[in-house]
Design a protein around this motif. Structure first.
Motif, PDB file in Angstrom:
ATOM      1  N   ARG A   1      39.859 -40.167  19.017  1.00 25.79           N
ATOM      2  CA  ARG A   1      39.329 -40.279  20.379  1.00 25.79           C
ATOM      3  C   ARG A   1      37.935 -39.661  20.450  1.00 25.79           C
ATOM      4  O   ARG A   1      37.768 -38.452  20.284  1.00 25.79           O
ATOM      5  N   MET A   2      36.948 -40.485  20.704  1.00 22.11           N
ATOM      6  CA  MET A   2      35.557 -40.037  20.675  1.00 22.11           C
ATOM      7  C   MET A   2      35.263 -38.984  21.732  1.00 22.11           C
ATOM      8  O   MET A   2      34.403 -38.125  21.548  1.00 22.11           O
ATOM      9  N   GLN A   3      35.990 -39.012  22.858  1.00 21.00           N
ATOM     10  CA  GLN A   3      35.733 -38.049  23.919  1.00 21.00           C
ATOM     11  C   GLN A   3      36.128 -36.621  23.543  1.00 21.00           C
ATOM     12  O   GLN A   3      35.758 -35.671  24.232  1.00 21.00           O
ATOM     13  N   GLU A   4      36.875 -36.480  22.441  1.00 17.13           N
ATOM     14  CA  GLU A   4      37.255 -35.140  21.982  1.00 17.13           C
ATOM     15  C   GLU A   4      36.509 -34.738  20.717  1.00 17.13           C
ATOM     16  O   GLU A   4      36.739 -33.658  20.168  1.00 17.13           O
ATOM     17  N   GLY A   5      35.625 -35.628  20.241  1.00 12.63           N
ATOM     18  CA  GLY A   5      34.738 -35.292  19.137  1.00 12.63           C
ATOM     19  C   GLY A   5      35.457 -34.762  17.911  1.00 12.63           C
ATOM     20  O   GLY A   5      36.448 -35.324  17.442  1.00 12.63           O
ATOM     21  N   ILE A   6      34.951 -33.638  17.373  1.00 14.58           N
ATOM     22  CA  ILE A   6      35.499 -33.053  16.156  1.00 14.58           C
ATOM     23  C   ILE A   6      36.943 -32.625  16.352  1.00 14.58           C
ATOM     24  O   ILE A   6      37.737 -32.609  15.404  1.00 14.58           O
ATOM     25  N   LEU A   7      37.332 -32.305  17.582  1.00 14.42           N
ATOM     26  CA  LEU A   7      38.703 -31.877  17.852  1.00 14.42           C
ATOM     27  C   LEU A   7      39.683 -33.044  17.651  1.00 14.42           C
ATOM     28  O   LEU A   7      40.830 -32.837  17.250  1.00 14.42           O
ATOM     29  N   GLY A   8      39.214 -34.256  17.943  1.00 14.07           N
ATOM     30  CA  GLY A   8      40.036 -35.425  17.665  1.00 14.07           C
ATOM     31  C   GLY A   8      40.166 -35.663  16.169  1.00 14.07           C
ATOM     32  O   GLY A   8      41.249 -35.965  15.661  1.00 14.07           O
ATOM     33  N   LEU A   9      39.057 -35.500  15.434  1.00 18.58           N
ATOM     34  CA  LEU A   9      39.089 -35.691  13.986  1.00 18.58           C
ATOM     35  C   LEU A   9      39.932 -34.627  13.293  1.00 18.58           C
ATOM     36  O   LEU A   9      40.520 -34.881  12.240  1.00 18.58           O
TER      37      LEU A   9
END
Length: 311
Positions: free
Chosen positions: A168-176
């Protein structure tokens, strides 16, 4: 123009004209163009009765079809921070979450449940592509970890249905970061000696494919499902070559050793029961070996109701 033309004829036409058919009674198959009656399509698990094309199916509908008599108990998933990056593009991330929840009726892009399939106890996690493209968020990471921990606590196999466009791009590195988190959760299952089976559905791409979706002890896919990391166009531009026909489709991956089975949706439950019983050393499944109908409710039981029944 006279009285007959202006009044009588329109009145007669309105009386004898056919009623308009509601738009939601029929669905057009994207593959063959056949118009499918909604009840017939639902009974066939959203698979075209003419050409066998597998259409999208909701996460909750999949759980109801999977578990015996549609009965299951949802597993609680810890709620993450709502908007850790305070992200905003054309609209706020919090507003996108609200819209997705209103559209799907679910908290996020994954449901976790426990129950029985053919009297075989399992934990199931199902990704919902209709919720922001099934994107891998902190909630999805928490859901997979909760599913793994529940499976270990009960000594049950974990079956995961993947469907996502990536992180999810809206969570940036936290999504990755959910990629290593979920990989550790899968490793916990392996150390506990519990089977982890993945059913890849259309589409499964991006970081999801690069993590938990391809780590199963057994990899099953639905027919013609799109499975891959990067898009075909990106790969062609990178390597400077034309890709083979059907590249990244389930059948192609099966032929090249990336999958164990490609199974139609209406056969997946029976195949899961057979595989799980074999991996856990149980006796072979008996056809129709389901809970007695008179002891079960038609509606999925809530967690509280199940706890009361156990008490």
């Amino acid at each position: 123009m006279n009285w007959i033309t202006n009044y009588v004829r329109p009145r007669i036409n309105s009386i004898f004209s056919r009623r308009e058919t509601p738009d939601n009674l029929w669905t057009k198959c994207n593959e063959c163009g056949t118009m499918l009656f909604h009840r017939e399509l639902t009974d066939n698990l959203n698979v075209c009765t003419n050409c066998g094309h597998h259409m999208a199916i909701g996460a909750r509908d999949r759980l109801i079809a999977l578990f015996d008599n549609g009965i299951f108990t949802e597993v609680t998933v810890p709620e993450p921070v709502a908007d850790p990056l305070h992200f905003k593009d054309q609209k706020k991330y919090t507003d996108r979450i609200k819209d997705a929840r209103k559209k799907t009726g679910e908290k996020d892009a994954m449901l976790v449940a426990e129950g029985e399939i053919g009297r075989t106890a399992i934990i199931a996690a199902v990704q919902d592509f209709s919720f922001m493209g099934g994107s891998m968020s902190m909630y999805v990471g928490n859901a997979i970890i909760a599913a793994a921990e529940r499976a270990i606590a009960l000594g049950r196999p974990l079956v995961l249905f993947s469907a996502a466009g990536g992180a999810r791009m809206q969570e940036g590195i936290l999504g990755l970061m959910q990629m290593p988190r979920t990989t550790i959760a899968v490793q916990m299952l392996k150390e506990a000696g519990l089977p982890y089976i993945v059913v890849l559905t259309h589409p499964t791409t991006g970081g999801v494919t690069a993590s938990y979706a391809m780590l199963g002890d057994v990899q099953i896919a639905e027919p013609n499902a799109l499975i891959g990391f990067a898009g075909a166009r990106v790969i062609e531009q990178t390597i400077g070559e034309k890709l083979p026909e059907g590249f990244q489709r389930a059948e192609y991956l099966l032929d090249h050793g990336m999958l164990d089975r490609v199974t139609p949706r209406n056969q997946i439950k029976d195949e899961l029961v057979t595989i799980i019983r074999m991996l856990t050393g149980q006796s072979a499944p008996v056809k129709g070996d389901l809970p007695a109908p008179d002891t079960q409710s038609e509606e999925p039981q809530s967690e509280d109701a199940t706890e009361d029944a156990k008490a």
